[in-house]
Design an enzyme around this catalytic site. Sequence first.
Site, PDB file in Angstrom:
ATOM      1  N   TYR A 440       0.765  -1.252   0.129  1.00 21.74           N
ATOM      2  CA  TYR A 440       0.281   0.111  -0.046  1.00 21.74           C
ATOM      3  C   TYR A 440       0.799   1.327  -0.116  1.00 21.74           C
ATOM      4  CZ  TYR A 440      -0.440  -0.171   5.319  1.00 21.74           C
ATOM      5  OH  TYR A 440      -0.228  -0.274   6.505  1.00 21.74           O
ATOM      6  N   GLU A 441       0.244   2.280  -0.097  1.00 26.57           N
ATOM      7  CA  GLU A 441       0.893   3.773  -0.471  1.00 26.57           C
ATOM      8  C   GLU A 441       1.968   3.340  -1.567  1.00 26.57           C
ATOM      9  OE1 GLU A 441      -0.533   6.035   0.815  1.00 26.57           O
ATOM     10  OE2 GLU A 441      -1.490   5.282   2.733  1.00 26.57           O
ATOM     11  N   GLY A 442       1.679   2.813  -2.672  1.00 30.01           N
ATOM     12  CA  GLY A 442       2.323   2.722  -3.720  1.00 30.01           C
ATOM     13  C   GLY A 442       3.213   1.503  -3.629  1.00 30.01           C
TER      14      GLY A 442
END
Lengths: 600, 600
Positions: A440-442
């Site tokens: 997550y978050e890239g």
Amino acid sequence: MPTYKAPVTDTLFILNDVLSIDRYANLPGFANASADMVEAVLEEGGRFCSEVLAPLNAIGDKEGCTRHADGSVTTPTGFKDAFAQYVEAGWPLLGIPEEFGGQGMPHVITCVMEEYTNAANQAFAMYPGLTQGAIAAILAKGSDEQKAKYVPNMASCKWGGTMNLTEPHCGTDLGLIRTRAVPNGDGSYAISGTKIFISSGEHDLTENIIHLVLAKTPDAPDSVKGISLFIVPKFLVNDDGSLGARNSLSCGSIEHKMGIHGNATCVMNYDGATGYMVGEENKGLAAMFIMMNAARLGVGIQGNALADVAFQNAVAYAQDRRQGRALTGPAEPEQKADTLFVHPDVRRMLMEAKAITEGMRALCLWGGLQVDLSHVAETEEERQTADDLISLLTPVIKGYGTDKGYEIATNAQQVYGGHGYIEEWGMEQFVRDARITMIYEGANGVQAMDLVGRKLAQNGGRAVQAFFAIVDKECAAAKGDAVLTDFASRLEKANGELKAATMWFMQHGMTNPNNVGAGAHSYMHIMGIVSLGLMWLRMASAAQVKLAAGGGNTSFLEAKLATARFFAERVMPEAGSLRRKIEGGCDSLMALRPDQFIAA
Amino acid sequence: MPTYKAPVTDTLFILNDVLSIDRYANLPGFANASADMVEAVLEEGGRFCSEVLAPLNAIGDKEGCTRHADGSVTTPTGFKDAFAQYVEAGWPLLGIPEEFGGQGMPHVITCVMEEYTNAANQAFAMYPGLTQGAIAAILAKGSDEQKAKYVPNMASCKWGGTMNLTEPHCGTDLGLIRTRAVPNGDGSYAISGTKIFISSGEHDLTENIIHLVLAKTPDAPDSVKGISLFIVPKFLVNDDGSLGARNSLSCGSIEHKMGIHGNATCVMNYDGATGYMVGEENKGLAAMFIMMNAARLGVGIQGNALADVAFQNAVAYAQDRRQGRALTGPAEPEQKADTLFVHPDVRRMLMEAKAITEGMRALCLWGGLQVDLSHVAETEEERQTADDLISLLTPVIKGYGTDKGYEIATNAQQVYGGHGYIEEWGMEQFVRDARITMIYEGANGVQAMDLVGRKLAQNGGRAVQAFFAIVDKECAAAKGDAVLTDFASRLEKANGELKAATMWFMQHGMTNPNNVGAGAHSYMHIMGIVSLGLMWLRMASAAQVKLAAGGGNTSFLEAKLATARFFAERVMPEAGSLRRKIEGGCDSLMALRPDQFIAA
């Protein structure tokens, strides 16, 4: 059942002896962070994490969250009470500016509490964590009215916050989003669409939830240049700050995930919900990246937090469990077997964990300090330098930090042998929870591309050149020191691999950008190794100074020197092979047609 | 939901073009394995795995096994029916000697089916898998009466089999076991004790379960030299083969695990249960190692099987999911985005998976062939050579193979982004299931010590010297070939790293054996890289021969050459850094006192 003890001694060593944050006492915020105050905060925060949050970690995993027929969501047993204690003690306010009712502590200090809370209970920590991100975006891009209306209650965690980016058909490629924002004519917008993977999207911990939602206005360009950001509260907020009507948005379902069961990952449905634009139309992505960058640093911290708690428990188990004999002969002949600690391969896993987690802790806090300096350093030049550095290091901290965090959690589980695979021992939860940090978050591949595709080239490579210069300068200085010279030489060599890889990208990226993409992940790891190497050089240097002065915790300081040596001998050599992988280029990666991957 | 397609084309290429098993048609068993017969068996077996076993994989994970109040255990929905079909079709009999009612196929062919069944449904495959191990021990060490009494019904999977080693306080260190075997005076023994982590310990798939149990007789030495092996049937077997009384053993509980939920992992309580000694008193460990070695090769296959099914699904997803654009410009401008396949970092993960899984498949089958040759080759010298080789390679196949299997499953999950973390997509199950392969049948650190502490030194290093010679010889031959020369040079270099590491152990192990232990895990990985390098050299060579001849599946063969290049450029470089880690020695690993690992 695993336990957690906040690594306060190590944190204080990093803050005081490595980063010397007392140097910045003249800067806004740092006046609040006197050595005594910081120690008191961390001791108390650490105690809260150990005693209140950690015992709920397994419960959260086992129970998960429950969505009811009316769309409401209940968090696991104990979360609501612990959250109330967390709010009551004022922890959410630690880093909030004083004008919004906060304690105005520097970001570097809030990074410490981020580590401790995530180590103790990641799923819990995500509720206030996402709120912090939402606050950051409103503070950066919102109007004064929006700040006044939303931030104080979010800051105290009376209200929660979320980030709404992903849709079923798009995650990384936000240009594809379909959620629409149609002007209502009164300055507000009607938001319609479906968002998925919304962490803390619905829950029973706060009175209200302020969703920050990416959407497209009717005539917006059909790309990332057509995205705007909106505040979409669960309950509309009246001008006097009281709660108004329930907005037309709801949690459609919660996901069943590999881990972080205690956090509600929601499908959020917006059905003409009332929203308020944050910042300028079509500039939503820039605003979202304010949240994103803070969140990426936070996820790197999170990955390291999970590594640390898993490591702590593996150390305790290795000391407790007796199996086999030392290769050099029985260490404790009076016992039927020696502890796992005598086995070099167990040591290997524990030393790797120690070297990486302590190195990452220093790197995350150095990074956190750059965030502070980018805002409050005295000169524009200093602010720019700090901003360059944290921009460069953010993908490294996130990508390398979480790759290693998962690996360390896996190794810590391995120390338990078969027991590591059994739920009741709690080690496998750390692995499952840590796994999301790489995604997550890239996803980490996206981090790697951010590093090599954007951060390296920005401003003619100014940031990476500055980074090289820092490493070279500190190596050169340390090479004159008998204790540090070997370490410094090895770090210089690793830095040389990084420079060579950078040069290779410059030479081969022009002819084919895939040559850069193909080496991105390896490059991110070399930079992780060099960054941690720099941290270990600083830690070793600080330890040596204190030892020479005859003061301090000798056992702790000697361990720093020994662990630095381990890092140099056992982690740094990877830089060479990673560089050679990069120099393989993209040809062998791109050679096959998709249909050739699996033989018909 | 993931799907599975057995890689029959690749398997046949390895069997026919790389291993050329038709060379052995004159040997016992191989006559049954004509090319046509093998192809038919694999096609049919692959179909069964895809259509019957794979669809039950997620169900097994979700439901798990259920223990009832009476100690009986129910397997997940569909397992009993699928098991009946599996038995009905005669799959368990594939490799069983004809005298016990089997088809007498060579071990190398049963290895293929082990891969396919585990890829389709690991938890299911473990039920017949453990039975095969138990059969192997009885065939090797049991009396003729025991063979006649137990093997035929186990061979057909009318009865199941298990291995009972671990106890709550001991796993790796079997010298510590407490289970007692007291002579009953009639040749049988009364077995009492608690065994844990017993895979397939109790279930509803077979009429009877034959437990093989390690226990100590009353006057046995208090070490691994005092362990005996016993047959302890769930139902005693009458002389006419019919089932007699229920034995006094029971499943006390089933473990809640990270994965392989569909397999019942039992705590087994033996309360004076009737058991029959297998082989000689106090020689149980040797008998158990017969099962163990077969099982370790099997676990290596299992790790690779999970990697392969995860890889297959990641390839399908990468082709299906559209996100972002190629770095070189839109690949499909008419679409709103390109497939994941255009992204070099996605390619990196998929190519690594392809290079490792296909290389491991070849290595496992080469290893399986050595098992055959160690028994049936014409001369004692050939049998010895084969036995040396499989003894050496078993810990590598198990340790390296499962380390990489887990890594590949994790990367395959990564390709899915956020969806990879969600249960319904099925990718996270592969990771959780794969995780156990690094732990059971001897944790991978134990494999590494088996390799460097036992296998390297045996018979004056005969096995490893023979291995070096094979690699050197094939590299030398290939260097004259324009297509293969670069690959051969790189493999020669990696083999050089392995030799140097071996030499370093010889030089530094005498002064301190921890120097060997400290490098064991890295050494196992270098040997894995060189072994897979050898397999890729052979595959590339065979592909080139077929391409030059103008026959065969051009697309498939060209992919082999491209993947070999990838392996050389992107995997082999790791050997150098692993060697340098080894040369760091043990000092930095062993420097800290246990209390220095975590700062007080």
